[in-house]
Scaffold this motif. Structure first.
Motif, PDB file in Angstrom:
ATOM      1  N   PRO A  16     -53.610   2.258 -11.506  1.00  0.00           N
ATOM      2  CA  PRO A  16     -52.629   1.388 -11.543  1.00  0.00           C
ATOM      3  C   PRO A  16     -51.660   0.945 -12.668  1.00  0.00           C
ATOM      4  CG  PRO A  16     -54.064  -0.252 -11.170  1.00  0.00           C
ATOM      5  CD  PRO A  16     -55.244   1.035 -12.331  1.00  0.00           C
ATOM      6  N   HIS A  17     -51.712   0.528 -14.307  1.00  0.00           N
ATOM      7  CA  HIS A  17     -51.139   0.484 -14.903  1.00  0.00           C
ATOM      8  C   HIS A  17     -51.161   0.939 -15.769  1.00  0.00           C
ATOM      9  CE1 HIS A  17     -49.252  -2.975 -11.944  1.00  0.00           C
ATOM     10  NE2 HIS A  17     -50.029  -2.847 -11.990  1.00  0.00           N
ATOM     11  N   TYR A  18     -50.528   1.535 -17.130  1.00  0.00           N
ATOM     12  CA  TYR A  18     -50.280   1.427 -18.372  1.00  0.00           C
ATOM     13  C   TYR A  18     -49.015   1.726 -19.653  1.00  0.00           C
ATOM     14  CZ  TYR A  18     -48.689   6.543 -18.666  1.00  0.00           C
ATOM     15  OH  TYR A  18     -47.959   7.834 -18.181  1.00  0.00           O
ATOM     16  N   TRP A  19     -49.063   0.999 -20.858  1.00  0.00           N
ATOM     17  CA  TRP A  19     -48.304   0.130 -21.511  1.00  0.00           C
ATOM     18  C   TRP A  19     -48.221   2.152 -22.427  1.00  0.00           C
ATOM     19  CZ3 TRP A  19     -50.575  -4.791 -21.859  1.00  0.00           C
ATOM     20  CH2 TRP A  19     -49.925  -5.058 -21.490  1.00  0.00           C
ATOM     21  N   ILE A  20     -46.874   2.307 -22.324  1.00  0.00           N
ATOM     22  CA  ILE A  20     -47.021   3.308 -23.889  1.00  0.00           C
ATOM     23  C   ILE A  20     -45.988   2.925 -25.014  1.00  0.00           C
ATOM     24  CG2 ILE A  20     -45.665   5.118 -24.622  1.00  0.00           C
ATOM     25  CD1 ILE A  20     -44.897   6.109 -21.528  1.00  0.00           C
ATOM     26  N   VAL A  21     -46.806   3.348 -26.068  1.00  0.00           N
ATOM     27  CA  VAL A  21     -46.385   1.989 -26.538  1.00  0.00           C
ATOM     28  C   VAL A  21     -46.303   3.370 -28.258  1.00  0.00           C
ATOM     29  CG1 VAL A  21     -47.200   0.515 -29.043  1.00  0.00           C
ATOM     30  CG2 VAL A  21     -47.922  -0.086 -26.730  1.00  0.00           C
ATOM     31  N   CYS A  32     -45.757   1.048 -17.358  1.00  0.00           N
ATOM     32  CA  CYS A  32     -45.829   2.201 -15.930  1.00  0.00           C
ATOM     33  C   CYS A  32     -46.739   2.090 -15.476  1.00  0.00           C
ATOM     34  CB  CYS A  32     -45.976   3.925 -16.674  1.00  0.00           C
ATOM     35  SG  CYS A  32     -45.337   4.422 -18.330  1.00  0.00           S
ATOM     36  N   HIS A  33     -46.078   2.131 -14.431  1.00  0.00           N
ATOM     37  CA  HIS A  33     -46.705   1.233 -12.110  1.00  0.00           C
ATOM     38  C   HIS A  33     -46.852   2.620 -10.923  1.00  0.00           C
ATOM     39  CE1 HIS A  33     -43.126  -0.368 -11.349  1.00  0.00           C
ATOM     40  NE2 HIS A  33     -43.670  -0.411 -10.183  1.00  0.00           N
ATOM     41  N   ARG A  34     -48.336   2.477 -10.906  1.00  0.00           N
ATOM     42  CA  ARG A  34     -47.702   3.222  -8.962  1.00  0.00           C
ATOM     43  C   ARG A  34     -46.838   2.543  -8.371  1.00  0.00           C
ATOM     44  NH1 ARG A  34     -52.679   5.969  -8.161  1.00  0.00           N
ATOM     45  NH2 ARG A  34     -51.315   7.025  -6.646  1.00  0.00           N
ATOM     46  N   ALA A  35     -46.440   3.922  -8.203  1.00  0.00           N
ATOM     47  CA  ALA A  35     -45.648   3.299  -7.022  1.00  0.00           C
ATOM     48  C   ALA A  35     -46.003   4.520  -5.638  1.00  0.00           C
ATOM     49  CB  ALA A  35     -43.927   3.449  -7.742  1.00  0.00           C
ATOM     50  N   GLY A  36     -46.725   4.525  -5.156  1.00  0.00           N
ATOM     51  CA  GLY A  36     -47.312   5.029  -4.459  1.00  0.00           C
ATOM     52  C   GLY A  36     -46.939   6.773  -4.439  1.00  0.00           C
ATOM     53  N   GLU A  37     -46.745   6.820  -3.133  1.00  0.00           N
ATOM     54  CA  GLU A  37     -45.919   8.915  -3.273  1.00  0.00           C
ATOM     55  C   GLU A  37     -45.173   9.651  -4.511  1.00  0.00           C
ATOM     56  OE1 GLU A  37     -47.418  10.666  -1.159  1.00  0.00           O
ATOM     57  OE2 GLU A  37     -48.975   9.297  -0.009  1.00  0.00           O
ATOM     58  N   GLU A  54     -47.672  -8.812 -14.609  1.00  0.00           N
ATOM     59  CA  GLU A  54     -48.582  -7.649 -13.745  1.00  0.00           C
ATOM     60  C   GLU A  54     -48.976  -6.148 -15.163  1.00  0.00           C
ATOM     61  OE1 GLU A  54     -49.386  -7.014 -11.094  1.00  0.00           O
ATOM     62  OE2 GLU A  54     -47.936  -9.018  -9.738  1.00  0.00           O
ATOM     63  N   PRO A  55     -50.388  -6.303 -15.058  1.00  0.00           N
ATOM     64  CA  PRO A  55     -51.210  -6.324 -13.618  1.00  0.00           C
ATOM     65  C   PRO A  55     -51.446  -8.112 -14.771  1.00  0.00           C
ATOM     66  CG  PRO A  55     -52.727  -4.929 -15.813  1.00  0.00           C
ATOM     67  CD  PRO A  55     -50.843  -5.407 -15.505  1.00  0.00           C
ATOM     68  N   PHE A  56     -50.932  -8.329 -15.023  1.00  0.00           N
ATOM     69  CA  PHE A  56     -51.474 -10.520 -15.733  1.00  0.00           C
ATOM     70  C   PHE A  56     -50.622 -10.801 -16.789  1.00  0.00           C
ATOM     71  CE2 PHE A  56     -53.921  -6.833 -18.426  1.00  0.00           C
ATOM     72  CZ  PHE A  56     -53.174  -7.184 -19.775  1.00  0.00           C
ATOM     73  N   PRO A  57     -50.562 -11.794 -16.313  1.00  0.00           N
ATOM     74  CA  PRO A  57     -49.203 -12.654 -17.940  1.00  0.00           C
ATOM     75  C   PRO A  57     -49.565 -12.258 -18.741  1.00  0.00           C
ATOM     76  CG  PRO A  57     -50.007 -13.757 -15.759  1.00  0.00           C
ATOM     77  CD  PRO A  57     -51.085 -13.033 -15.495  1.00  0.00           C
ATOM     78  N   LEU A  58     -48.098 -11.332 -19.289  1.00  0.00           N
ATOM     79  CA  LEU A  58     -48.713 -11.577 -20.723  1.00  0.00           C
ATOM     80  C   LEU A  58     -47.174 -11.271 -21.660  1.00  0.00           C
ATOM     81  CD1 LEU A  58     -50.656 -10.257 -23.115  1.00  0.00           C
ATOM     82  CD2 LEU A  58     -49.682  -8.087 -22.602  1.00  0.00           C
ATOM     83  N   GLU A  59     -46.839 -11.850 -23.237  1.00  0.00           N
ATOM     84  CA  GLU A  59     -46.284 -11.902 -23.438  1.00  0.00           C
ATOM     85  C   GLU A  59     -46.026 -12.035 -25.156  1.00  0.00           C
ATOM     86  OE1 GLU A  59     -43.589 -15.565 -23.790  1.00  0.00           O
ATOM     87  OE2 GLU A  59     -44.069 -16.389 -22.029  1.00  0.00           O
ATOM     88  N   LEU A  60     -45.897 -10.517 -25.336  1.00  0.00           N
ATOM     89  CA  LEU A  60     -46.054  -9.731 -27.035  1.00  0.00           C
ATOM     90  C   LEU A  60     -44.855 -10.216 -27.508  1.00  0.00           C
ATOM     91  CD1 LEU A  60     -47.729  -6.271 -25.409  1.00  0.00           C
ATOM     92  CD2 LEU A  60     -48.916  -8.519 -26.685  1.00  0.00           C
ATOM     93  N   ASP A  61     -45.073 -10.128 -28.901  1.00  0.00           N
ATOM     94  CA  ASP A  61     -44.020  -9.984 -30.263  1.00  0.00           C
ATOM     95  C   ASP A  61     -43.918  -8.565 -30.105  1.00  0.00           C
ATOM     96  OD1 ASP A  61     -42.214 -10.315 -32.183  1.00  0.00           O
ATOM     97  OD2 ASP A  61     -42.550 -12.059 -33.275  1.00  0.00           O
TER      98      ASP A  61
END
Length: 67
Positions: A16-21, A32-37, A54-61
């Motif tokens: 459902p979610h992934y990040w590109i760093v 990136c998050h799933r947006a249905g079709e 989403e998918p959980f609370p997070l703050e990154l420096d």
């Protein structure tokens, strides 16, 4: 690769979610998050800091990822 091939592969796998760093300067993160079709929807690239609930609370420096 991350924004084209992985979108399809991860959608097929039901991720459902992934990040590109990108650790090249300026360090950035695309969420990136799933947006249905439609497959995945990407946020604009974040630099300096990244905050999400989403998918959980997070703050990154992001600058500390290479420190």
């Amino acid at each position: 690769m991350d924004t084209v091939v992985k979108h399809g592969e991860y959608a097929d796998a039901g991720i459902p979610h992934y990040w590109i760093v990108d650790l090249d300067e300026p360090i950035s993160l695309v969420s990136c998050h799933r947006a249905g079709e439609l497959g995945y929807q990407d946020t604009p690239a974040a630099t300096n800091s990244f905050t999400t609930t989403e998918p959980f609370p997070l703050e990154l420096d992001l600058g500390k990822l290479r420190a």
